[in-house]
Write a protein that holds these residues in place. Structure first.
Motif, PDB file in Angstrom:
ATOM      1  N   TRP A  34      38.294  51.952 112.126  1.00 60.23           N
ATOM      2  CA  TRP A  34      38.833  52.979 113.017  1.00 60.23           C
ATOM      3  C   TRP A  34      40.061  52.428 113.749  1.00 60.23           C
ATOM      4  O   TRP A  34      40.088  51.265 114.143  1.00 60.23           O
ATOM      5  N   PRO A  35      41.104  53.243 113.945  1.00 60.82           N
ATOM      6  CA  PRO A  35      42.251  52.779 114.752  1.00 60.82           C
ATOM      7  C   PRO A  35      41.826  52.540 116.195  1.00 60.82           C
ATOM      8  O   PRO A  35      40.784  53.022 116.658  1.00 60.82           O
ATOM      9  N   ASN A  36      42.632  51.803 116.917  1.00 59.51           N
ATOM     10  CA  ASN A  36      42.283  51.424 118.283  1.00 59.51           C
ATOM     11  C   ASN A  36      42.108  52.642 119.179  1.00 59.51           C
ATOM     12  O   ASN A  36      41.275  52.646 120.085  1.00 59.51           O
ATOM     13  N   PHE A  65      36.126  54.411 120.132  1.00 59.79           N
ATOM     14  CA  PHE A  65      34.885  54.938 120.701  1.00 59.79           C
ATOM     15  C   PHE A  65      34.423  56.205 119.979  1.00 59.79           C
ATOM     16  O   PHE A  65      33.435  56.819 120.399  1.00 59.79           O
ATOM     17  N   PHE A  66      35.104  56.589 118.908  1.00 57.16           N
ATOM     18  CA  PHE A  66      34.694  57.797 118.191  1.00 57.16           C
ATOM     19  C   PHE A  66      33.297  57.670 117.585  1.00 57.16           C
ATOM     20  O   PHE A  66      32.519  58.634 117.641  1.00 57.16           O
ATOM     21  N   LEU A  90      30.247  60.294 118.104  1.00 50.49           N
ATOM     22  CA  LEU A  90      29.619  60.907 116.936  1.00 50.49           C
ATOM     23  C   LEU A  90      28.114  60.640 116.908  1.00 50.49           C
ATOM     24  O   LEU A  90      27.318  61.532 116.592  1.00 50.49           O
ATOM     25  N   ALA A  91      27.703  59.423 117.261  1.00 51.17           N
ATOM     26  CA  ALA A  91      26.272  59.117 117.304  1.00 51.17           C
ATOM     27  C   ALA A  91      25.562  59.918 118.392  1.00 51.17           C
ATOM     28  O   ALA A  91      24.422  60.370 118.209  1.00 51.17           O
TER      29      ALA A  91
END
Length: 544
Positions: free
Chosen positions: A251-253, A257-258, A262-263
């Protein structure tokens, strides 16, 4: 059913398939597929009787034996009756014709859906046929729920039933081999009463019931918040594990936290399954697992080979280093497999649980355990000594007899790649033939789901143009491959010492040892045996 026939017409219904698709509001879409067999004369029309009074015709089609469409005209002379005219005015000749009639009705308005304890009973009956049927099939499809739909057996003879699950629905199939003349076949299906919320009988709520309803109203939001927070925290913990290593999904910086968000959404979706939301448990667990897996660290690359000076170790030192390097790896591997087994058991129990709470707890626990397994994968690339010790035991070489013996070379303290080599050297009093440079085993590592998997590799080195080259190339035709050095002066036969190649490699190695290691001449038969001589013999074959 009353067929409209002429004086010379003989038409018989050969089989009937009635499919009923029930929705949550109590409505149903009924599809009747009947095959007519015209034996004599011309078949023109037939009539369906005792249909539901609120039946609304959707379509009526027909095809002949060759699949060609046949025109169909319909007429409703009275409530519950439907007349169908097939083909042109002259009717249909001998052969078969398949007729499909589809209509909608309300089982709720007919009182065909009722409550019985914790189940909902769905009842449906076929139309009667004047001449009976050779076979009849009834299919009832209900929305998927925690409790699977099932057929309620009665005293009707010759009925075979099966239940299958399709996308978003359970299908109950019942086949009856013979349906007598003028008989309506009635089938009953039991399913989860939560599919039909309107079945709950209205009653004056008691004070205790009101308090329980208030607690239930806040129970599901609380469970949703707890699951969202738990899976978000778990994803953040997995994300922060070994920050120096890349993730499985880079994941990009700006989106680091995506996976946490999502979780959390996946955990919240799983909580919606408590009110029997269709597919919430499956979709939520998949989203949460995807988020957790994407944020797990990638498998750690193998460390660089040690550059420490090689030193031979005796058997006691080898066993000590073996215990030191392999014990932690074995324990971590065992823990991962125990957790994986527990996740499979919890997931299986949750899938087949009747209670929504038990199903939610099982699937959520299984999802979290699988994420823990991926985050705690064994990344230790050691244990080479254990692998090579097994190779040495399999050789069965006795150092006191024969022409060859085994020697060990161990680097540093058993850490890193290439820490150990198992070599085959001439026994004192024997020498290697000209052209044979080395016979040794090393370990090749490959990543798997839970750990680095070792494979012992046999390498025999020789000079090009020597007599040994021919033996190595012959061996490579059976197993392994021949690799030529960049300088073009040396070559090596490399083969896996495992699986199906192991037996072939053993036979080829025996031929190489028999031809490549021979007794010294008489002028050197009395060479003194000592540490220096043994070291010189080992160094003769250890060049790489």
């Amino acid at each position: 059913m009353t067929p409209a026939v002429g004086a010379w017409t003989d038409a018989r219904p050969a089989g009937l398939v009635t499919e009923v698709v029930v929705d949550r509001d109590g409505g149903a879409t009924v599809t009747m597929r009947v095959r007519w067999r015209v034996v004599a004369g011309r078949f023109r029309a037939f009539e369906l009787t005792e249909l539901p009074s609120d039946a609304t015709l959707v379509e009526a089609t027909a095809t002949d034996a060759q699949g060609a469409p046949v025109s169909v005209a319909t007429r409703t002379p009275a409530s519950g009756r439907l007349e169908l005219e097939l083909g042109e005015q002259s009717g249909l000749r001998r052969g078969t014709v398949d007729v499909v009639v589809r209509y909608t009705t309300s089982l709720r308005a007919q009182g065909a859906i009722r409550r019985s304890g914790d189940d909902a009973i769905v009842e449906f009956a076929t139309v009667p046929w004047e001449r009976g049927l050779e076979a009849a099939e009834l299919r009832v499809a209900t929305p998927t729920s925690i409790q699977r739909a099932r057929w309620i057996a009665d005293e009707t003879p010759g009925v075979e039933t099966t239940v299958s699950s399709e996308v978003g629905r359970d299908v109950v199939r019942a086949v009856r081999r013979h349906l007598p003349s003028g008989v309506r076949w009635t089938g009953r299906i039991a399913c989860d009463r939560a599919l039909f919320p309107w079945l709950e009988a209205p009653a004056a709520p008691t004070r205790a019931a009101v308090q329980q309803a208030q607690r239930d109203r806040w129970a599901q939001p609380a469970v949703i918040l707890v699951l969202a927070a738990a899976f978000g925290a778990l994803a953040n913990k997995v994300r922060s594990t070994a920050p120096e290593r890349p993730r499985l999904v880079p994941w990009p910086n700006s989106l680091r936290f995506f996976p946490v968000v999502l979780a959390s959404l996946g955990g919240a979706a799983m909580g919606l399954s408590l009110d029997a939301t269709q597919g919430a448990l499956t979709a939520g667990s998949l989203v949460a697992l995807l988020a957790l897996v994407s944020s797990t660290p990638a498998l750690e690359p193998l460390p660089r080979p040690s550059t420490d000076r090689a030193a031979r170790c005796d058997d006691a030192q080898v066993r000590a280093i073996e215990r030191e390097s392999a014990s932690g790896s074995s324990r971590a591997h065992l823990k991962s497999w125990v957790a994986l087994t527990a996740a499979a058991i919890l997931g299986w129990a949750g899938y087949f649980a009747r209670s929504a709470a038990v199903a939610l707890a099982g699937v959520a626990s299984a999802t979290a355990l699988i994420a823990w397994i991926l985050a705690k994968r064994d990344r230790r690339a050691d244990g080479e000594l254990s692998v090579l010790r097994a190779v040495e035991r399999g050789l069965g070489i006795d150092n006191a007899s024969g022409s060859a013996r085994t020697l060990w070379r161990v680097r540093a303290k058993g850490a890193g790649v290439g820490v150990a080599r198992l070599k085959l050297a001439p026994r004192p009093g024997f020498r290697a033939q000209k052209g044979l440079e080395a016979i040794e085993w090393a370990v090749r590592w490959a990543p798997s789901l839970l750990r680095w998997e070792p494979t012992p590799m046999l390498t025999v080195r020789a000079k090009r143009g020597s007599a040994m080259e021919k033996l190595l190339r012959i061996a490579a035709t059976r197993a392994g491959r021949v690799v030529v050095a960049t300088d073009g002066e040396r070559l090596a036969w490399v083969v896996e010492w495992s699986g199906a190649d192991r037996a072939v490699a053993r036979e080829s190695l025996a031929s190489i040892v028999r031809e490549g290691i021979a007794k010294r001449g008489r002028e050197r038969a009395d060479v003194a045996k000592g540490p220096r001589d043994e070291r010189a013999i080992a160094d003769e074959l250890s060049a790489s």
